[in-house]
Design a protein around this motif. Structure first.
Motif, mmCIF file in Angstrom:
data_model
loop_
_atom_site.group_PDB
_atom_site.id
_atom_site.type_symbol
_atom_site.label_atom_id
_atom_site.label_comp_id
_atom_site.label_asym_id
_atom_site.label_seq_id
_atom_site.Cartn_x
_atom_site.Cartn_y
_atom_site.Cartn_z
ATOM 1 N N ALA A 167 0.917 -1.189 -0.106
ATOM 2 C CA ALA A 167 0.176 -0.078 -0.010
ATOM 3 C C ALA A 167 0.948 1.079 0.040
ATOM 4 N N PHE A 168 1.796 1.170 0.836
ATOM 5 C CA PHE A 168 2.789 2.361 0.748
ATOM 6 C C PHE A 168 3.290 2.773 -0.567
ATOM 7 N N ASN A 169 3.727 1.549 -1.086
ATOM 8 C CA ASN A 169 4.354 1.696 -2.543
ATOM 9 C C ASN A 169 3.471 2.238 -3.658
ATOM 10 N N LEU A 170 2.039 1.862 -3.721
ATOM 11 C CA LEU A 170 1.324 2.112 -4.487
ATOM 12 C C LEU A 170 0.368 3.600 -4.183
ATOM 13 N N ASP A 171 0.557 4.070 -2.988
ATOM 14 C CA ASP A 171 -0.095 4.873 -2.321
ATOM 15 C C ASP A 171 -0.134 6.362 -3.473
ATOM 16 N N SER A 172 1.000 6.662 -3.706
ATOM 17 C CA SER A 172 1.154 7.896 -4.547
ATOM 18 C C SER A 172 0.438 7.655 -5.944
ATOM 19 N N LEU A 173 0.505 6.564 -6.589
ATOM 20 C CA LEU A 173 -0.208 6.170 -7.775
ATOM 21 C C LEU A 173 -1.708 6.405 -7.491
ATOM 22 N N PHE A 174 -2.276 5.750 -6.635
ATOM 23 C CA PHE A 174 -3.698 5.741 -6.304
ATOM 24 C C PHE A 174 -4.163 7.097 -5.996
ATOM 25 N N LYS A 175 -3.454 8.085 -5.442
ATOM 26 C CA LYS A 175 -3.579 9.294 -4.980
ATOM 27 C C LYS A 175 -3.993 10.111 -6.516
ATOM 28 N N LYS A 176 -2.746 9.952 -7.247
ATOM 29 C CA LYS A 176 -2.726 10.657 -8.565
ATOM 30 C C LYS A 176 -3.892 10.129 -9.309
ATOM 31 N N GLY A 195 -6.837 9.771 -8.019
ATOM 32 C CA GLY A 195 -8.140 10.010 -7.167
ATOM 33 C C GLY A 195 -8.517 9.087 -6.259
ATOM 34 N N ALA A 196 -8.007 8.282 -6.051
ATOM 35 C CA ALA A 196 -8.411 7.120 -5.272
ATOM 36 C C ALA A 196 -7.401 7.012 -3.944
ATOM 37 N N HIS A 197 -7.903 5.911 -3.242
ATOM 38 C CA HIS A 197 -7.084 6.005 -1.857
ATOM 39 C C HIS A 197 -6.010 4.805 -1.653
ATOM 40 N N GLY A 198 -5.076 5.321 -1.165
ATOM 41 C CA GLY A 198 -3.787 4.253 -1.169
ATOM 42 C C GLY A 198 -4.194 2.913 -0.716
ATOM 43 N N SER A 200 -10.276 4.590 -12.106
ATOM 44 C CA SER A 200 -10.413 5.184 -10.781
ATOM 45 C C SER A 200 -10.223 6.955 -11.176
ATOM 46 N N TRP A 201 -9.185 7.267 -11.763
ATOM 47 C CA TRP A 201 -9.012 8.671 -12.417
ATOM 48 C C TRP A 201 -10.203 9.212 -13.231
ATOM 49 N N ILE A 202 -11.030 8.506 -13.958
ATOM 50 C CA ILE A 202 -12.053 9.041 -14.668
ATOM 51 C C ILE A 202 -13.246 9.295 -13.974
ATOM 52 N N LEU A 203 -13.368 8.080 -12.883
ATOM 53 C CA LEU A 203 -14.527 8.122 -12.191
ATOM 54 C C LEU A 203 -14.347 9.550 -10.999
ATOM 55 N N SER A 204 -12.970 9.770 -10.514
ATOM 56 C CA SER A 204 -12.893 10.575 -9.570
ATOM 57 C C SER A 204 -12.806 12.211 -10.243
ATOM 58 N N LYS A 205 -12.826 12.100 -11.586
ATOM 59 C CA LYS A 205 -13.108 13.438 -12.201
ATOM 60 C C LYS A 205 -14.479 13.814 -12.567
ATOM 61 N N THR A 206 -15.503 12.689 -12.396
ATOM 62 C CA THR A 206 -16.607 12.831 -13.054
ATOM 63 C C THR A 206 -17.691 12.710 -12.174
ATOM 64 N N LEU A 207 -18.032 11.412 -12.153
ATOM 65 C CA LEU A 207 -19.196 11.026 -11.393
ATOM 66 C C LEU A 207 -18.961 10.905 -9.895
ATOM 67 N N LEU A 208 -17.673 10.809 -9.695
ATOM 68 C CA LEU A 208 -17.227 10.548 -8.109
ATOM 69 C C LEU A 208 -16.299 11.625 -7.685
ATOM 70 N N LYS A 209 -16.607 13.113 -7.891
ATOM 71 C CA LYS A 209 -15.558 13.957 -7.676
ATOM 72 C C LYS A 209 -15.410 14.069 -6.306
ATOM 73 N N GLY A 210 -14.259 14.905 -5.987
ATOM 74 C CA GLY A 210 -13.892 15.014 -4.584
ATOM 75 C C GLY A 210 -12.458 15.164 -4.301
ATOM 76 N N GLU A 211 -12.227 15.441 -2.984
ATOM 77 C CA GLU A 211 -10.640 15.586 -2.577
ATOM 78 C C GLU A 211 -10.335 14.164 -2.095
#
Length: 471
Positions: free
Chosen positions: A163-172, A174-177, A265-276
């Motif tokens: 999870a630590f290794n992939l955290d930055s990729l998931f954050k980019k 728009g998802a959770h680590g 995940s990126w598309i959903l975070s930018k469209t239907l599931l926007k948020g910080e």
């Protein structure tokens, strides 16, 4: 802690005891003095003695480094998948021999002796029983291997490093680590991966993890990937390199699923599931020796048997449907053949065919029965002698399976697009049911079920268009 530091701690406790006085809270001071001595004894590191804390730090420097972290993750994943696939072959074969070669004929004989009507015999034994048996034979051994290994890695403390290794990729994206952990769990079973999203506190990010978990190849889809890669990809090179190329191809498809997880995940975070994107403190627990027996018990009872039971519940009616559409005739053609002829042209647009589309439609309850259903429908289409109308089967060798599929008009394009469609299609009914149980929303359940298959059609359509441009 150095020896002089230890002595300072003991001197401080002794001084405190003298200043307070023997008659004033003597028991308390004595306790402090004793505790200080015990702490000093435990933490003192003598010259030349091994330091476990330094070892853990050095191990973390390797497992979480930018240079080695990802290659080690891929290597460990490959080893786990290889152990799962290779280790499951023998017990799967034993279970299949018992249920399909030994018990199935006995049930047919018993049904004949008690005078059961042919249609009820076929419905119950060739339909319901066979589908359930396929699921048990194919699904139980891989889960019994994958889940304990996965749990042992979790107990050892390695999964938080993933999870630590992939955290930055998931954050980019728009998802959770922590989605890294639920995604990894999906490689064993998507239903279990959906349940594992409970570790994500943010409802928005948990929903993203639920929707995209289907892009992790579950163990029900590995047999399809391996068989098709062996038949259509492995034969592109000399026989000595066939299995290597097929294995690399299957791992490549699994990694492609990771890519689609990030993209969707990126598309959903930018469209239907926007948020910080929420932040979380990722604690790297100390490495510890797993309790093997407890892990084996809990992973088998809490994960393997529960998921297997759900799959069996949905597989039984699927077998009934498969038998019925193969044995109900309209104008001398079975419902199955009529459906195949009707959707075949639609399937060709995506480099597939009507047999594949119908097999995936009726095999929604369980991915494990896709290949047996494809073989049964292909035999029916070619008017060959198989195990019987509506009776699912597998051939004894890959060569025989390849010959049957080639006779059914399959090409390299069909094989490639089937592997992609196996990755990008709707979840099985067990996972769909689990999504609803976790989200309590039919809207998101339908979206999570339809979105992957639409993406699968889009990708295979583009691949087919490009293929025809160069062929």
């Amino acid at each position: 802690m150095k020896e002089n530091d230890t002595q300072d701690l003991l001197d401080f406790a002794s001084k405190l005891r003298w200043e307070v006085g023997e008659n004033f809270h003597d028991n308390l001071v004595e306790g402090i003095y004793t505790d200080a001595a015990q702490i000093a004894q435990k933490t003192e590191i003598r010259q030349g003695a091994p330091n476990p804390y330094n070892f853990e730090r050095k191990l973390d420097q390797v497992l979480t480094s930018n240079k080695y972290g990802f290659p080690i993750m891929i290597l460990i994943l490959s080893i786990i998948l290889w152990l799962t696939i290779q280790g499951a072959n023998y017990p799967s074969g034993l279970l299949a021999s018992f249920f399909l070669e030994f018990l199935h004929p006995l049930l047919k004989l018993g049904a004949s002796q008690i005078g059961l009507p042919w249609w009820l015999d076929g419905f119950l034994v060739d339909g319901v029983y066979l589908a359930t048996s396929w699921v048990i034979s194919v699904m139980l051994p891989p889960m019994a291997i994958f889940f304990p290994i996965f749990t042992l890695l979790e107990d050892f403390g390695y999964l938080p490093r993933v999870a630590f290794n992939l955290d930055s990729l998931f954050k980019k994206s728009g998802a959770h680590g922590k989605q890294a952990l639920t995604m990894s769990m999906g490689w064993g079973c998507n239903a279990a991966g959906v349940v594992a999203t409970r570790i994500i506190d943010s409802p928005r990010e948990r929903l993203i993890a639920i929707i995209t978990n289907n892009f992790s190849l579950c163990n029900g889809r590995w047999p399809t990937q391996i068989l098709i890669a062996t038949i259509f990809i492995g034969t592109l090179v000399p026989a000595g390199f066939s299995s290597i190329l097929a294995s690399i191809t299957v791992i490549g498809v699994a990694l492609l699923g990771v890519g689609f997880t990030f993209l969707s995940s990126w598309i959903l975070s930018k469209t239907l599931l926007k948020g910080e994107v929420s932040t979380f403190a990722l604690e790297l627990p100390p490495y510890r020796t797993p309790n093997v027996w407890t892990t084996l018990y809990t992973s088998f009872i809490d994960r393997t048997l529960i998921v297997l039971w759900r799959a069996m519940v949905f597989a039984a009616p699927a077998g009934a449907v498969i038998w019925m559409i193969s044995n109900i005739y309209i104008n001398e053609l079975s419902v199955a053949n009529l459906a195949i002829n009707w959707i075949d042209k639609f399937g060709l647009l995506f480099g597939l065919n009507g047999v594949i589309l119908l097999a995936y439609l009726v095999a929604i309850p369980a991915n494990e029965i896709v290949i047996p259903t494809i073989l049964m429908l292909t035999v029916s289409q070619l008017d060959l002698t198989g195990a019987g109308d509506g009776v699912m089967f597998e051939l004894d060798s890959t060569t025989e399976t390849a010959a049957l599929l080639h006779a059914g008009g399959w090409t390299l394009l069909t094989g490639i697009n089937l592997m992609l469609f196996s990755l990008l299609h709707n979840p099985c009914s067990t996972t769909i049911y689990t999504i609803y149980k976790e989200t309590k929303s039919w809207k998101w359940t339908l979206f999570a079920s339809i979105m992957p298959v639409l993406l699968g059609f889009l990708v295979t359509f583009l691949i087919t268009k490009v293929w025809h441009l160069f062929h």
